[in-house]
Design a protein around this motif. Structure first.
Motif, PDB file in Angstrom:
ATOM      1  N   MET A  23     -33.683  56.428  16.849  1.00 55.66           N
ATOM      2  CA  MET A  23     -33.251  57.597  17.620  1.00 55.66           C
ATOM      3  C   MET A  23     -34.107  57.774  18.863  1.00 55.66           C
ATOM      4  O   MET A  23     -35.276  57.408  18.874  1.00 55.66           O
ATOM      5  CB  MET A  23     -33.349  58.866  16.765  1.00 55.66           C
ATOM      6  N   GLU A  27     -32.877  63.025  20.604  1.00 55.33           N
ATOM      7  CA  GLU A  27     -32.128  63.056  19.345  1.00 55.33           C
ATOM      8  C   GLU A  27     -33.033  63.503  18.200  1.00 55.33           C
ATOM      9  O   GLU A  27     -32.634  64.322  17.357  1.00 55.33           O
ATOM     10  CB  GLU A  27     -31.547  61.676  19.056  1.00 55.33           C
ATOM     11  N   ARG A  30     -33.676  67.225  18.463  1.00 56.84           N
ATOM     12  CA  ARG A  30     -32.505  67.992  18.040  1.00 56.84           C
ATOM     13  C   ARG A  30     -32.424  68.076  16.510  1.00 56.84           C
ATOM     14  O   ARG A  30     -32.172  69.140  15.939  1.00 56.84           O
ATOM     15  CB  ARG A  30     -31.242  67.320  18.602  1.00 56.84           C
ATOM     16  N   THR A 277     -25.646  61.407  14.806  1.00 57.15           N
ATOM     17  CA  THR A 277     -26.705  60.872  15.663  1.00 57.15           C
ATOM     18  C   THR A 277     -26.968  59.399  15.361  1.00 57.15           C
ATOM     19  O   THR A 277     -27.144  58.587  16.269  1.00 57.15           O
ATOM     20  CB  THR A 277     -28.001  61.680  15.478  1.00 57.15           C
ATOM     21  N   THR A 278     -27.004  59.055  14.081  1.00 56.27           N
ATOM     22  CA  THR A 278     -27.359  57.693  13.691  1.00 56.27           C
ATOM     23  C   THR A 278     -26.150  56.775  13.580  1.00 56.27           C
ATOM     24  O   THR A 278     -26.298  55.548  13.613  1.00 56.27           O
ATOM     25  CB  THR A 278     -28.070  57.687  12.327  1.00 56.27           C
ATOM     26  N   MET A 382     -22.755  66.901  21.022  1.00 56.56           N
ATOM     27  CA  MET A 382     -23.568  65.687  20.932  1.00 56.56           C
ATOM     28  C   MET A 382     -23.303  64.786  22.124  1.00 56.56           C
ATOM     29  O   MET A 382     -24.220  64.258  22.749  1.00 56.56           O
ATOM     30  CB  MET A 382     -23.228  64.927  19.640  1.00 56.56           C
TER      31      MET A 382
END
Length: 513
Positions: A23, A27, A30, A277-278, A382
């Motif tokens: 990340m 990120e 967050r 995110t991932t 996002m």
């Protein structure tokens, strides 16, 4: 002994060690803010000595987080510990987590050190860390496979040096619950100063028993800290899942009689944020946070739930953050309704300019899609947050043509820094054509390991598609994620997102499991 369990979240450190889960600083920040809303006790923000990027991420999280302790991992050496202490200088509450392997296999084959050398280095490292920061955690890597006599010597010594938390890792997921619980209990009974430290467990899921082993470490062994990750994220088969272990303690309080400080209504928002995110999609039948966790397809089950929820539900969906009455937004929804929904979802945008930009994107999406659901809003924010990070590669425009019997063709316009590039290519399909068009200009040579499409919302062909692309190049593996109602556009976004990570992410130093 305390009846409260400390929840130590290592999503940003151990979770990030999943291939492709790396990340950016923004990120990680967050996610850290969401973990703070979740009220985890300790956030392991990263491994500060592993790279400049991780150092900056730990530093940013330490400055931003006020309600949770912020921790940095450090190998048992002066450089790592100093780097961690520097990164944690701005933290309201800081912890250094230092480790060294203690199993015969690791000492002989990996460290090339004798047991006496390991013992001395463990002592010196804890002593040095304790001089830097008051809260020091020590882990004997591969502790469960270590000789108990030697392990007792090491742990007694590091407690004498000032380690306030002793964490026992099942680094390779080898343990079984009854034996692991007894292992922790025997260590605590044999070590004279065991009562001077908090005892912790860190279990991996290689045999699918990470949650069970963690709970055994608590109930049988007397541990009072559990190390875990959102969605069970982690290298190999992952770590103990935060949502599962927390809800087990909450739901079966009659048996465990232990308290946790977690705000469980923030579990699903945290799960979604980490997944998006991932790019690691949560399986539908995953406990607590899976899409089917509270779904009932059987007629008998549906009838029972309609008559009394307790017939087939042992916890309420809304208690873990699943929405019960969704406020569906559309193109007629105003800015205030949009801001309120952001607040309800626990999404915090730093400035009014960010809110305005996100609202503008929302309006654009509403013109293309009649109903906007919570998942759409999270994906949209996002996407906007990523764009605000001024990534090197950005998709500007895409058009493609495909029809039966003819080879698909794509025209792509994208930015590389300040340069605008136009390119085109044929392909086996519109997605393949779009990716080949980008590659024809950049010629990265990256190998695609995974291409995955997931509907952000279910039940409609209007749903936004979320695409995950996993690329490998030069021994590094990264994920890119893109979302759009047009799956071809989402695919191009995801591919460029992955290329950005390949371009910018620094090499990492391997940490413990």
């Amino acid at each position: 002994m305390t009846d409260r369990i400390i929840i130590f979240d290592t999503t940003l450190r151990d979770g990030e060690q999943s291939p492709g889960a790396s990340m950016t600083k923004d990120e990680k920040l967050r996610i850290a803010r969401q973990l703070e809303r979740l009220r985890v006790d300790v956030i392991e923000a990263g491994f500060a000595a592993s790279s400049d990027g991780d150092f900056e991420a730990v530093k940013a999280i330490a400055a931003a987080i006020k309600d949770s302790a912020v921790c940095s991992l450090a190998r048992a050496n002066v450089r790592d510990i100093e780097r961690s202490a520097q990164a944690l200088e701005g933290a309201a509450r800081a912890r250094i987590h230092t480790f060294i392997a203690t199993s015969a296999l690791h000492m002989e084959q990996k460290l090339r050190m004798t047991p006496e050398q390991v013992l001395e280095q463990a002592k010196q490292s804890v002593r040095f860390a304790r001089d830097k920061i008051a809260d020091v955690e020590f882990s004997p890597e591969d502790g469960y496979r270590s000789d108990p006599d030697f392990l007792c010597r090491v742990l007694e010594a590091v407690i004498d040096e000032g380690a306030s938390t002793i964490n026992i890792p099942d680094t390779v997921g080898y343990a079984v619950p009854a034996l692991f619980g007894e292992f922790i209990r025997d260590l605590r009974q044999r070590i004279p100063n065991a009562d001077k430290a908090m005892w912790s467990v860190h279990c991996h899921n290689d045999l699918g028993m990470a949650v069970a082993n963690s709970l055994a470490g608590v109930m049988v062994g007397g541990a009072r800290q559990i190390e875990c990750t959102i969605n069970g994220l982690g290298e190999r088969a992952g770590n103990c899942s935060l949502e599962e272990v927390v809800m087990a303690l909450k739901t079966r309080k009659d048996y465990f009689n232990l308290a946790v400080g977690i705000d469980t209504t923030q579990i699903v928002p945290a799960s979604r944020l980490v997944a998006q995110t991932t790019g690691f999609v949560v399986q539908p039948n995953k406990a607590v946070v899976g899409a089917n966790a509270f779904a009932h397809a059987s007629g008998i089950h549906q009838d029972g739930v309609l008559k009394a929820r307790g017939t087939y539900e042992i916890m309420r969906a809304e208690d873990v953050g699943w929405p019960t009455n969704k406020m569906v937004l559309g193109k007629l929804s105003g800015r205030n309704a949009f801001k309120q929904r952001l607040r309800d979802l626990g999404v915090a945008l730093a400035t009014e300019a960010e809110v305005n930009a996100a609202f503008s994107k929302f309006k654009e999406l509403a013109d293309r899609k009649s109903d906007i659901f919570d998942e759409d809003i999270i994906a949209l924010v996002m996407d906007e947050s990523l764009a605000s990070e001024h990534e090197h590669y950005r998709l500007l425009a895409l058009s493609q043509h495909s029809e039966t019997g003819k080879r698909p063709h794509a025209n792509v316009v994208f930015a590389a820094g300040e340069t605008e590039w136009r390119t085109e290519s044929d392909g086996n399909g519109p997605v393949d054509a779009s990716v080949k068009a980008i590659e024809s200009k950049l010629q990265t040579g990256a190998e695609m390991l995974l291409y995955s499409v997931n509907a952000i919302t279910s039940g409609s062909t209007e749903s936004q598609g979320e695409v995950t692309v996993r690329l490998q190049h030069g021994g590094r593996v990264v994920n890119g994620v893109g979302a759009d109602p047009d799956i071809v556009v989402a695919s191009a976004k995801a591919y460029l997102s992955a290329l950005n990570k390949l371009r910018t992410n620094a090499e990492r130093v391997a940490a413990q499991g």
